[in-house]
Every structure is written in structure tokens, then in C-alpha cells.
Write a protein that holds these residues in place. Sequence first.
Motif, PDB file in Angstrom:
ATOM      1  N   GLU A  96       1.217  -0.903   0.111  1.00  0.00           N
ATOM      2  CA  GLU A  96      -0.302  -0.124  -0.103  1.00  0.00           C
ATOM      3  C   GLU A  96       0.559   1.279   0.299  1.00  0.00           C
ATOM      4  N   ASN A  97       1.707   1.376   0.870  1.00  0.00           N
ATOM      5  CA  ASN A  97       3.029   2.179   1.061  1.00  0.00           C
ATOM      6  C   ASN A  97       3.556   2.632  -0.987  1.00  0.00           C
ATOM      7  N   THR A  98       3.907   1.467  -1.189  1.00  0.00           N
ATOM      8  CA  THR A  98       4.613   2.200  -2.729  1.00  0.00           C
ATOM      9  C   THR A  98       3.314   2.396  -3.621  1.00  0.00           C
ATOM     10  N   GLU A 103       1.461   7.084  -6.465  1.00  0.00           N
ATOM     11  CA  GLU A 103       0.412   8.095  -7.293  1.00  0.00           C
ATOM     12  C   GLU A 103       1.200  10.122  -6.193  1.00  0.00           C
ATOM     13  N   ALA A 104       1.436   9.810  -5.281  1.00  0.00           N
ATOM     14  CA  ALA A 104       2.085  11.131  -4.679  1.00  0.00           C
ATOM     15  C   ALA A 104       2.956  11.780  -5.645  1.00  0.00           C
ATOM     16  N   LEU A 105       4.134  10.664  -5.981  1.00  0.00           N
ATOM     17  CA  LEU A 105       4.881  11.553  -7.129  1.00  0.00           C
ATOM     18  C   LEU A 105       4.222  11.211  -8.442  1.00  0.00           C
ATOM     19  N   ARG A 106       3.404  11.188  -8.946  1.00  0.00           N
ATOM     20  CA  ARG A 106       3.179  11.250 -10.306  1.00  0.00           C
ATOM     21  C   ARG A 106       2.608  12.961 -10.102  1.00  0.00           C
ATOM     22  N   ASP A 161       2.977   5.241   5.390  1.00  0.00           N
ATOM     23  CA  ASP A 161       4.642   4.705   6.253  1.00  0.00           C
ATOM     24  C   ASP A 161       5.860   5.013   6.542  1.00  0.00           C
ATOM     25  N   LEU A 162       7.116   5.578   6.456  1.00  0.00           N
ATOM     26  CA  LEU A 162       7.767   6.236   5.830  1.00  0.00           C
ATOM     27  C   LEU A 162       8.987   4.641   6.479  1.00  0.00           C
TER      28      LEU A 162
END
Length: 167
Positions: A96-98, A103-106, A161-162
Amino acid sequence: MRDAQSFDEFYRATAVRTLRYAVGVVGDATEAQDAVQEAYARAWRRWDTVAAHPAPEAWVRLVVSRLATDRWRRISGIAALLRRTGPPPPAPPPDENTVLLVEALRALPANHRRALALHYLCDRSVDEIAAEIGAKPNTVKSWLARGRERLALQLAGTGFDLEAQDA
């Protein structure tokens, strides 16, 4: 000096026939198109020689045949490897984190995304990134800072989760 007009005439007169030949030899329409394109590109690079050849169309067909043979050798090698080793294991689905991170990077501007990827994924310094991208180091620093800030905003409240990413 290559004669573009004579090459264009040659291409228009022979391309359809050559493609039909390539499909028959290669067995796959897409691969055949690639082989024909490469064969005509090679003919253009040597057009003075090919134009003087007694059978320029046969020259192009020979190139297509050789490209097809190379393709079959490559495929045969891969098939032999798979017979010896078996197929690779299936890749696990992304966690899920990936998915959240990608998605955030895009959502970031391309220059921010590129700077972040070079810095964090390729371990490049600010100066190395600046040299590769052709930007000033201060611009790269700005992209990194803005990119991190936008990523934090994008990921806030998602449960990202970093620590799981560092593992």
C-alpha cells in the motif's frame, strides 16, 4: 550525396511488397514492421551503394531476412533459458505504501520528480544532479525542497508509513 527523391520513389514502389514479405518471414506483423523500418533505414544510410546494386529491393529483403534470423536466435535463446531455469517467480503485488508513494510522485511536476528520484533513488548529490539535468545547483535544491514539501502534503492523512519504506 544521397538522392532523397530516388530513395522516396524506391520506398513508395517497394514498401508494401517488402512488408508482406516480412510478415511471411517473421510471422508477426508488429515485428515485421520493425524489421522493414530498420531495413529501409539501413538502405537509406547506404543509399548510394544500394541504389547502384543490381537488385536494391532484394538487398532490402536480405536485410529483413537477417533481422528475422537474429530475432529467432534471440527468441530461441530465451526459450532455452526458460526450459533450463523455468519461468521467473511471480512478482509480489506492491504494498500500500508503494502505491501511495507512486501516486503522490505522479502528482509532482516532472522536474521535482526527476530531482527527487536522482537524489533519493540514485544517491546523486545536488551538484551531480545539476550537471546531469543542466540546471544550477540552487535550482536543484529548490526542486528538492519543493518536491519534498509537496510529497508531504500529498501523503498527509493517507496512512503512509515512512519507516516501512526504509526497510
